[in-house]
Every structure is written in structure tokens, then in C-alpha cells.
Write a protein that holds these residues in place. Structure first.
Motif, short mmCIF file in Angstrom:
data_model
loop_
_atom_site.label_atom_id
_atom_site.label_comp_id
_atom_site.label_asym_id
_atom_site.label_seq_id
_atom_site.Cartn_x
_atom_site.Cartn_y
_atom_site.Cartn_z
N LEU A 197 0.83 -1.21 0.00
CA LEU A 197 0.00 0.00 0.00
C LEU A 197 0.86 1.26 0.00
CD1 LEU A 197 -2.72 -1.08 2.60
CD2 LEU A 197 -3.00 -0.91 0.12
N LEU A 198 1.94 1.23 0.78
CA LEU A 198 2.85 2.37 0.84
C LEU A 198 3.52 2.57 -0.52
CD1 LEU A 198 5.33 3.17 3.71
CD2 LEU A 198 6.07 3.27 1.34
N CYS A 199 3.98 1.47 -1.13
CA CYS A 199 4.65 1.57 -2.42
C CYS A 199 3.69 2.05 -3.51
CB CYS A 199 5.26 0.22 -2.81
SG CYS A 199 6.74 -0.19 -1.86
N ASP A 200 2.45 1.65 -3.42
CA ASP A 200 1.46 2.11 -4.39
C ASP A 200 1.32 3.64 -4.32
OD1 ASP A 200 -0.74 1.47 -6.34
OD2 ASP A 200 -1.94 2.43 -4.79
N ARG A 201 1.36 4.17 -3.12
CA ARG A 201 1.29 5.63 -2.95
C ARG A 201 2.49 6.29 -3.61
NH1 ARG A 201 1.36 9.26 2.68
NH2 ARG A 201 2.51 10.98 1.79
N LEU A 202 3.66 5.64 -3.53
CA LEU A 202 4.88 6.21 -4.08
C LEU A 202 5.08 5.87 -5.55
CD1 LEU A 202 7.33 5.48 -1.11
CD2 LEU A 202 6.11 7.61 -1.60
N GLY A 203 4.20 5.06 -6.13
CA GLY A 203 4.33 4.68 -7.52
C GLY A 203 5.45 3.69 -7.77
N ILE A 204 5.69 2.81 -6.80
CA ILE A 204 6.78 1.83 -6.89
C ILE A 204 6.19 0.43 -6.91
CG2 ILE A 204 8.77 0.87 -5.66
CD1 ILE A 204 9.27 3.71 -4.57
N GLU A 205 6.69 -0.42 -7.81
CA GLU A 205 6.20 -1.78 -7.93
C GLU A 205 7.06 -2.74 -7.11
OE1 GLU A 205 6.04 -2.77 -12.05
OE2 GLU A 205 4.55 -1.22 -12.53
N ALA A 206 6.50 -3.92 -6.84
CA ALA A 206 7.21 -4.91 -6.02
C ALA A 206 8.57 -5.26 -6.60
CB ALA A 206 6.35 -6.17 -5.89
N GLY A 207 8.65 -5.36 -7.92
CA GLY A 207 9.91 -5.71 -8.56
C GLY A 207 10.99 -4.66 -8.41
N GLU A 208 10.62 -3.47 -7.94
CA GLU A 208 11.59 -2.38 -7.76
C GLU A 208 12.01 -2.23 -6.30
OE1 GLU A 208 10.28 0.81 -11.11
OE2 GLU A 208 8.79 0.47 -9.51
N VAL A 209 11.64 -3.21 -5.48
CA VAL A 209 11.93 -3.17 -4.04
C VAL A 209 12.99 -4.21 -3.69
CG1 VAL A 209 10.97 -3.51 -1.72
CG2 VAL A 209 9.62 -2.34 -3.48
N ILE A 210 13.96 -3.82 -2.86
CA ILE A 210 14.92 -4.74 -2.28
C ILE A 210 14.63 -4.80 -0.78
CG2 ILE A 210 16.68 -2.92 -2.07
CD1 ILE A 210 18.82 -5.08 -2.42
#
Length: 264
Positions: A197-210
């Protein structure tokens, strides 16, 4: 390798050393990434009252995921950004079911106001002055960010398995302690679902997370993130599940990996 756009890291046993500190090396890496516009998001099982110890290092994005995803705290505004609590009736029903299958279980609840405990709940750490104690129906009188269940005789995995079989349809259960302490959240609430949910607010997808973690409560987050690291001294299930293994938390493992990934 495409550079990650967001770093998600657990605290205890991961980013924070055994003495409870964040090292100078780790602080420098967090600050360098913040300057580059790469958020380093703390995603912890700690309640708010313990998570505040590291809020000085949150960075410009200003958000921290605490209580295993039940709360996202807006640090600059000192206000909740998101709350995902367990309703009172659901939590009390879950506790009754667990106690029925595992006699001797004791409970406590974490809310924004702090912790309230059953008299039989033996806390391992000092509780704030004025914390309430009493029967669970008396102290559990508002939605809880976490329902805690402790047992003084069973092993953690044994307790988890029994509780999961009894209440897995009502709530989400995990654990991160070396003692037999279950951390219970509302159904569907994990570090992963709240981080999403937090990443969605920031416009970041799961594949862009470490992501980095060390205990079973980190497993959903590590499975969700595009790149995952277990700490070298992590629980065996975490080491088995993660894509990679980082040096231990007392060896600045998170900072060392990030310095390599981002060529700091």
C-alpha cells in the motif's frame, strides 16, 4: 541489475545491531540513498513506542511501517498515515479459541496508547508506567494494532502451529521473538500487504523493491519484494526463502549489501 527504487528493511536482527544501535556505517548509507531519492523504509514488528527510537533515521519520505504492518506512521507529522487494527470482537474470539486449544496462553494488546496486559502475561521487557493489567475483556476495549499471545512451556513453532489451526480464518499470526510470543494482526495484515500500500502511494512496484529480514514475520515481505536478502544469522526459514544472504546484523550486513548494489 536494475537498481531498486525502494529499500525495505526490518530493524531488530537486521538493520539494528545487537546492542540496539544503528551504526555510523549504516546511517551513512541510509543518508546517501535518501539524497539519491531512494527511500529506505523501516518495516518492523516493533510497536510504535519502540519504533520511535530509530525515527531520526527515517529520511525525507517520512514513513515507517510498524507493528507488522498494522500501522504506518508519518514521522514528520507525528500522526498515523494508515491503521489496520483488529476489531475487539474478532480479537477476543481469537483469544478464546487459542486458549481452548492451548491452555496456559496469556494475552496482551498493543494500541496507539501503549500496551495492556493480562495479569498472567509475563512481559520480558519493562512496560511503560501506568500500563493496564486485568482480564483480557477489560483491557481489550478498543481496536488493537497487535494481539500478543505468550506461552511459558511450548516452543514458538509448536505454539504457532496450534494457534494457526485454531484461528487462521480470523486473524494473521506470525512471530519474531526468541521466546514463545505470537504476534497477531488483523486478517490479511502483514509487512508485505502494508508495504504494498505504501509503495502504491509512491508509484513503486514490487519488482523495484529490495528487502531485508531475519525472522518469520519477514517472510511475506521477502516473498513480495523483487529482491530479498536474509541476514546471515537469520532464522533458517528466512534463509531458505530469501534470494540472497547478507552478512549478519552486527557486521552491518544491510549497509554492506546496499553499498555494493548502489555503488556507494
Amino acid at each position: 541489475m536494475v537498481l531498486p527504487r525502494l529499500v525495505a528493511t526490518d530493524l531488530d536482527g537486521t538493520l539494528v545491531r545487537s546492542d540496539g544501535t544503528v551504526s555510523d556505517t549504516t546511517r551513512a548509507v541510509i543518508e546517501a540513498l535518501d539524497e539519491r531519492g531512494v527511500p529506505v523504509v523501516f518495516v518492523t514488528g516493533r510497536p510504535l513506542r519502540w519504533a520511535e527510537d530509530v525515527f531520526a533515521h527515517v529520511g525525507a519520505h517520512g514513513l515507517a511501517v510498524v507493528s507488522n504492518g498494522a500501522l504506518v506512521w508519518d514521522v514528520p507529522r507525528d500522526l498515523p498515515w494508515l491503521e489496520r487494527p483488529i476489531p475487539v470482537d474478532v480479537g477476543l474470539a481469537a483469544a478464546e479459541r487459542i486458549r481452548a486449544v492451548v491452555p496456559g496462553a496469556a494475552f496482551a494488546v498493543e494500541t496507539l496508547a501503549g500496551i495492556a496486559l493480562e495479569t498472567s502475561f509475563l512481559e520480558r521487557y519493562p512496560v511503560p508506567d501506568g500500563s493496564r493489567r486485568g482480564p483480557l475483556p477489560e483491557v481489550y476495549d478498543a481496536p488493537a494494532l497487535k494481539l500478543l499471545a505468550r506461552h511459558e512451556e511450548l516452543a514458538p513453532q509448536e505454539f504457532w502451529d496450534a494457534a494457526e489451526a485454531a484461528v487462521g480464518d480470523l486473524v494473521t499470526i506470525t512471530w519474531s521473538s526468541t521466546s514463545t510470543l505470537l504476534e497477531i494482526s488483523a486478517a490479511g495484515v502483514t509487512k508485505a500487504t502494508t508495504l504494498a500500500l505504501l509503495c502504491d502511494r509512491l508509484g513503486i512496484e514490487a519488482g523495484e523493491v529490495i528487502a531485508f529480514g531475519d525472522m518469520p514475520n519477514d517472510l511475506p515481505m521477502l516473498a513480495w519484494a523483487g529482491t530479498s536478502y536474509a541476514m546471515a544469522d537469520a532464522h533458517r526459514t528466512v534463509v531458505e526463502a530469501a534470494d540472497h544472504v547478507a552478512p549478519g546484523h552486527d557486521d552491518d550486513g544491510v549497509a554492506r549489501v546496499l553499498a555494493t548494489v548502489f555503488d556507494l
